[in-house]
Design a protein around this motif. Structure first.
Motif, mmCIF file in Angstrom:
data_model
loop_
_atom_site.group_PDB
_atom_site.id
_atom_site.type_symbol
_atom_site.label_atom_id
_atom_site.label_comp_id
_atom_site.label_asym_id
_atom_site.label_seq_id
_atom_site.Cartn_x
_atom_site.Cartn_y
_atom_site.Cartn_z
ATOM 1 N N ASP A 180 -5.655 -2.165 -21.140
ATOM 2 C CA ASP A 180 -5.835 -0.797 -20.672
ATOM 3 C C ASP A 180 -6.082 -0.808 -19.164
ATOM 4 O OD1 ASP A 180 -6.253 1.909 -20.478
ATOM 5 O OD2 ASP A 180 -8.284 1.849 -21.308
ATOM 6 N N ILE A 181 -4.989 -0.763 -18.394
ATOM 7 C CA ILE A 181 -5.091 -0.892 -16.940
ATOM 8 C C ILE A 181 -4.840 0.412 -16.204
ATOM 9 C CG2 ILE A 181 -4.403 -3.326 -16.981
ATOM 10 C CD1 ILE A 181 -1.634 -2.297 -15.865
ATOM 11 N N ASP A 223 -8.644 -4.525 -8.257
ATOM 12 C CA ASP A 223 -9.240 -5.204 -9.410
ATOM 13 C C ASP A 223 -8.197 -5.951 -10.234
ATOM 14 O OD1 ASP A 223 -11.793 -4.399 -8.720
ATOM 15 O OD2 ASP A 223 -11.794 -2.678 -10.087
ATOM 16 N N LEU A 224 -6.939 -5.553 -10.104
ATOM 17 C CA LEU A 224 -5.849 -6.235 -10.800
ATOM 18 C C LEU A 224 -5.293 -7.388 -9.968
ATOM 19 C CD1 LEU A 224 -3.981 -3.106 -12.195
ATOM 20 C CD2 LEU A 224 -5.316 -4.773 -13.518
ATOM 21 N N ALA A 225 -5.929 -7.658 -8.829
ATOM 22 C CA ALA A 225 -5.548 -8.741 -7.915
ATOM 23 C C ALA A 225 -4.201 -8.481 -7.234
ATOM 24 C CB ALA A 225 -5.547 -10.091 -8.629
ATOM 25 N N TYR A 226 -3.897 -7.194 -6.985
ATOM 26 C CA TYR A 226 -2.692 -6.816 -6.256
ATOM 27 C C TYR A 226 -3.100 -6.354 -4.877
ATOM 28 C CZ TYR A 226 0.343 -7.414 -10.187
ATOM 29 O OH TYR A 226 1.062 -7.990 -11.203
ATOM 30 N N ASP A 227 -2.655 -7.080 -3.857
ATOM 31 C CA ASP A 227 -3.000 -6.710 -2.491
ATOM 32 C C ASP A 227 -2.018 -5.667 -1.967
ATOM 33 O OD1 ASP A 227 -0.664 -8.102 -1.872
ATOM 34 O OD2 ASP A 227 -1.705 -9.798 -0.981
ATOM 35 N N THR A 241 -2.330 4.793 -0.499
ATOM 36 C CA THR A 241 -3.327 5.682 -1.112
ATOM 37 C C THR A 241 -3.274 5.672 -2.633
ATOM 38 O OG1 THR A 241 -1.930 7.674 -1.158
ATOM 39 C CG2 THR A 241 -3.181 7.215 0.887
ATOM 40 N N LEU A 242 -2.252 5.084 -3.195
ATOM 41 C CA LEU A 242 -2.095 5.037 -4.652
ATOM 42 C C LEU A 242 -2.861 3.826 -5.168
ATOM 43 C CD1 LEU A 242 1.709 5.880 -4.837
ATOM 44 C CD2 LEU A 242 -0.226 7.449 -5.131
ATOM 45 N N GLU A 243 -4.056 4.064 -5.647
ATOM 46 C CA GLU A 243 -4.971 2.962 -5.949
ATOM 47 C C GLU A 243 -4.939 2.471 -7.384
ATOM 48 O OE1 GLU A 243 -8.807 4.249 -4.613
ATOM 49 O OE2 GLU A 243 -8.240 4.052 -2.514
ATOM 50 N N THR A 244 -4.307 3.218 -8.291
ATOM 51 C CA THR A 244 -4.285 2.831 -9.701
ATOM 52 C C THR A 244 -2.893 3.032 -10.271
ATOM 53 O OG1 THR A 244 -4.811 5.041 -10.532
ATOM 54 C CG2 THR A 244 -6.692 3.581 -10.024
ATOM 55 N N PRO A 245 -2.587 2.381 -11.395
ATOM 56 C CA PRO A 245 -1.309 2.647 -12.053
ATOM 57 C C PRO A 245 -1.128 4.129 -12.388
ATOM 58 C CG PRO A 245 -2.207 0.605 -12.873
ATOM 59 C CD PRO A 245 -3.279 1.232 -12.011
ATOM 60 N N ARG A 246 -2.198 4.824 -12.807
ATOM 61 C CA ARG A 246 -2.073 6.252 -13.120
ATOM 62 C C ARG A 246 -1.606 7.039 -11.887
ATOM 63 N NH1 ARG A 246 -4.172 9.289 -17.152
ATOM 64 N NH2 ARG A 246 -5.815 7.769 -17.616
ATOM 65 N N ALA A 247 -2.160 6.709 -10.730
ATOM 66 C CA ALA A 247 -1.772 7.403 -9.507
ATOM 67 C C ALA A 247 -0.289 7.183 -9.200
ATOM 68 C CB ALA A 247 -2.644 6.943 -8.348
ATOM 69 N N VAL A 248 0.197 5.967 -9.404
ATOM 70 C CA VAL A 248 1.616 5.669 -9.173
ATOM 71 C C VAL A 248 2.480 6.435 -10.173
ATOM 72 C CG1 VAL A 248 3.392 3.868 -9.217
ATOM 73 C CG2 VAL A 248 1.165 3.413 -8.168
ATOM 74 N N LEU A 249 2.113 6.404 -11.434
ATOM 75 C CA LEU A 249 2.883 7.125 -12.456
ATOM 76 C C LEU A 249 2.941 8.612 -12.141
ATOM 77 C CD1 LEU A 249 1.588 5.362 -15.690
ATOM 78 C CD2 LEU A 249 3.837 5.096 -14.624
ATOM 79 N N ASP A 250 1.810 9.201 -11.801
ATOM 80 C CA ASP A 250 1.781 10.628 -11.471
ATOM 81 C C ASP A 250 2.670 10.927 -10.275
ATOM 82 O OD1 ASP A 250 0.010 11.039 -13.561
ATOM 83 O OD2 ASP A 250 -1.761 11.242 -12.271
ATOM 84 N N TYR A 251 2.554 10.125 -9.234
ATOM 85 C CA TYR A 251 3.341 10.346 -8.015
ATOM 86 C C TYR A 251 4.843 10.262 -8.312
ATOM 87 C CZ TYR A 251 5.079 9.908 -3.262
ATOM 88 O OH TYR A 251 5.776 10.113 -2.099
#
Length: 84
Positions: free
Chosen positions: A28-29, A36-40, A66-76
């Motif tokens: 659940d990421i 936190d997922l080790a992605y720079d 500015t897209l800090e989480t997978p949810r933010a990327v999906l929404d964008y």
């Protein structure tokens, strides 16, 4: 265009920067930060480049930062894909 799913994004993440063995991308990421997922920042920029190439959605560098989480990327991506 079809909707970008979390599974699609996981695949892009793996292609962009691999997968840290201590991180379970299949878990659940959705609201876990990329840090936190080790992605720079370079991995996130690579993912943004792949989103443009593979999904046709432009993610400018300043937006990608500015897209800090997978949810933010999906929404964008899905909001912009719906307009196209």
């Amino acid at each position: 265009m079809k909707e970008l799913t979390l599974d699609d994004l996981r695949s892009l993440m793996r292609l962009s920067a691999g997968e840290d063995e201590s991180i379970d991308l299949d878990g659940d990421i959705i609201d876990t930060t990329f840090k936190d997922l080790a992605y720079d920042s370079l991995a996130v920029l690579e993912m943004a480049s792949r989103l443009e190439r593979d999904w046709g959605v432009i993610v400018p560098d300043e937006v990608a930062a500015t897209l800090e989480t997978p949810r933010a990327v999906l929404d964008y991506v899905n909001e912009r894909a719906a307009v196209n």
